[in-house]
Write a protein that holds these residues in place. Structure first.
Motif, short mmCIF file in Angstrom:
data_model
loop_
_atom_site.label_atom_id
_atom_site.label_comp_id
_atom_site.label_asym_id
_atom_site.label_seq_id
_atom_site.Cartn_x
_atom_site.Cartn_y
_atom_site.Cartn_z
N ARG A 26 137.43 -2.94 15.12
CA ARG A 26 135.42 -2.27 14.02
C ARG A 26 134.36 -2.60 15.44
NH1 ARG A 26 136.23 -7.61 12.91
NH2 ARG A 26 135.95 -8.74 14.71
N GLU A 27 134.84 -2.18 16.48
CA GLU A 27 133.61 -1.65 16.91
C GLU A 27 133.69 -0.19 17.02
OE1 GLU A 27 132.22 -1.91 21.91
OE2 GLU A 27 133.40 -3.44 20.99
N VAL A 28 134.39 0.28 17.29
CA VAL A 28 135.32 1.58 17.49
C VAL A 28 134.42 2.15 15.96
CG1 VAL A 28 136.80 3.69 16.97
CG2 VAL A 28 136.99 1.54 19.24
N LEU A 29 134.70 2.14 14.80
CA LEU A 29 133.85 2.15 13.58
C LEU A 29 132.71 2.19 13.55
CD1 LEU A 29 137.39 1.37 11.25
CD2 LEU A 29 136.87 3.52 12.41
N GLU A 30 132.68 1.21 14.17
CA GLU A 30 130.55 1.24 13.52
C GLU A 30 129.87 1.77 14.57
OE1 GLU A 30 130.51 -3.19 14.72
OE2 GLU A 30 130.33 -3.97 13.44
N LEU A 31 130.90 1.97 15.62
CA LEU A 31 130.22 3.59 16.29
C LEU A 31 130.28 4.94 15.93
CD1 LEU A 31 128.78 4.55 19.17
CD2 LEU A 31 131.06 4.44 20.15
N ILE A 32 131.38 4.68 15.16
CA ILE A 32 131.39 6.43 14.36
C ILE A 32 130.61 6.32 13.65
CG2 ILE A 32 133.21 7.25 12.59
CD1 ILE A 32 135.25 6.21 14.74
N ASP A 33 130.64 5.53 12.68
CA ASP A 33 129.16 5.16 11.74
C ASP A 33 128.09 5.45 12.00
OD1 ASP A 33 131.33 4.97 9.28
OD2 ASP A 33 130.68 2.77 9.61
N ALA A 34 127.74 4.38 13.09
CA ALA A 34 125.74 5.06 13.83
C ALA A 34 126.61 6.88 14.38
CB ALA A 34 126.07 4.14 14.86
N ALA A 35 127.16 7.10 14.77
CA ALA A 35 127.51 8.32 14.75
C ALA A 35 127.24 9.77 13.64
CB ALA A 35 128.16 8.99 15.97
N ARG A 36 127.88 9.29 12.95
CA ARG A 36 127.98 9.95 12.00
C ARG A 36 126.25 9.93 11.30
NH1 ARG A 36 127.49 8.95 6.62
NH2 ARG A 36 128.15 6.52 6.95
N THR A 37 125.74 8.79 11.05
CA THR A 37 124.74 8.64 10.21
C THR A 37 123.61 9.42 11.42
OG1 THR A 37 125.37 6.58 9.54
CG2 THR A 37 123.15 6.80 9.34
N ASP A 38 123.57 9.18 12.55
CA ASP A 38 122.37 10.18 12.61
C ASP A 38 123.23 10.89 14.39
OD1 ASP A 38 119.61 11.18 14.37
OD2 ASP A 38 119.16 8.37 14.31
N ARG A 60 129.49 -0.85 23.38
CA ARG A 60 129.32 -1.57 23.97
C ARG A 60 130.94 -1.36 25.16
NH1 ARG A 60 129.39 -8.05 22.34
NH2 ARG A 60 132.01 -7.10 22.56
N ARG A 61 131.67 -1.26 24.09
CA ARG A 61 132.89 -1.41 25.15
C ARG A 61 134.38 -0.28 25.10
NH1 ARG A 61 136.09 -6.74 23.99
NH2 ARG A 61 134.77 -6.20 21.14
N CYS A 62 133.50 0.91 24.17
CA CYS A 62 133.61 1.94 23.35
C CYS A 62 132.80 3.06 23.87
CB CYS A 62 134.71 1.87 22.49
SG CYS A 62 133.26 1.58 20.96
N TRP A 63 133.32 4.72 23.09
CA TRP A 63 133.12 5.64 23.31
C TRP A 63 133.65 7.03 22.50
CZ3 TRP A 63 135.33 10.29 25.13
CH2 TRP A 63 135.96 10.10 25.87
N ILE A 64 133.16 7.60 22.02
CA ILE A 64 133.71 8.50 21.62
C ILE A 64 132.37 9.81 21.80
CG2 ILE A 64 134.35 7.25 19.42
CD1 ILE A 64 131.60 8.63 18.10
N GLN A 65 133.62 11.04 21.86
CA GLN A 65 133.54 12.33 21.59
C GLN A 65 133.29 12.90 20.28
OE1 GLN A 65 135.33 15.95 24.23
NE2 GLN A 65 133.52 15.53 25.40
N PHE A 66 132.21 13.71 19.64
CA PHE A 66 132.12 14.15 18.42
C PHE A 66 131.47 15.63 18.23
CE2 PHE A 66 128.72 11.37 18.71
CZ PHE A 66 127.73 12.80 17.63
N MET A 67 132.09 16.02 17.18
CA MET A 67 130.84 17.63 17.25
C MET A 67 130.49 16.59 14.88
SD MET A 67 133.77 19.66 18.40
CE MET A 67 132.90 21.50 16.95
N PRO A 68 129.18 17.60 15.25
CA PRO A 68 128.68 17.01 14.13
C PRO A 68 129.09 17.89 13.03
CG PRO A 68 126.29 16.88 16.04
CD PRO A 68 128.26 17.56 16.07
N HIS A 69 128.88 18.06 12.05
CA HIS A 69 129.33 19.21 11.05
C HIS A 69 128.82 18.48 9.53
CE1 HIS A 69 132.48 21.13 13.08
NE2 HIS A 69 133.11 20.08 13.34
N ALA A 70 127.49 19.32 9.69
CA ALA A 70 126.74 19.16 7.94
C ALA A 70 126.99 17.78 7.33
CB ALA A 70 127.17 19.83 7.19
#
Length: 82
Positions: A26-38, A60-70
């Motif tokens: 849940r924490e990872v998916l919430e972070l992914i959603d936050a990154a996707r949103t902004d 809080r306990r996770c991180w992601i590395q990502f590339m934005p795409h439209a």
């Protein structure tokens, strides 16, 4: 793997599969959603001279590395410290 405007690289899929169910996922998916949103709210960590926009987002306990795409993001890596 595709989820809510996010495409997952193979390594990220493997990490998601190994996460404990419930709060960790849940924490990872919430972070992914936050990154996707902004996506531009998170720091750009690309190497000097790189043309790929690579950003990192931290929870809080996770991180992601990502590339934005439209309107979506490509999740390259997931880290869990829980």
């Amino acid at each position: 793997m595709h989820r809510h405007g996010a495409v997952f690289e193979d390594l990220a899929v493997e990490v998601m599969a190994e996460l404990p169910t419930g709060e960790a996922r849940r924490e990872v998916l919430e972070l992914i959603d936050a990154a996707r949103t902004d996506p531009r709210a998170w720091p750009d960590v690309r190497d000097v001279g790189s043309t790929e926009e690579i950003r990192e987002a931290f929870g809080r306990r996770c991180w992601i590395q990502f590339m934005p795409h439209a309107g979506a993001i490509e999740v390259r890596e997931i880290g869990w410290a829980g």
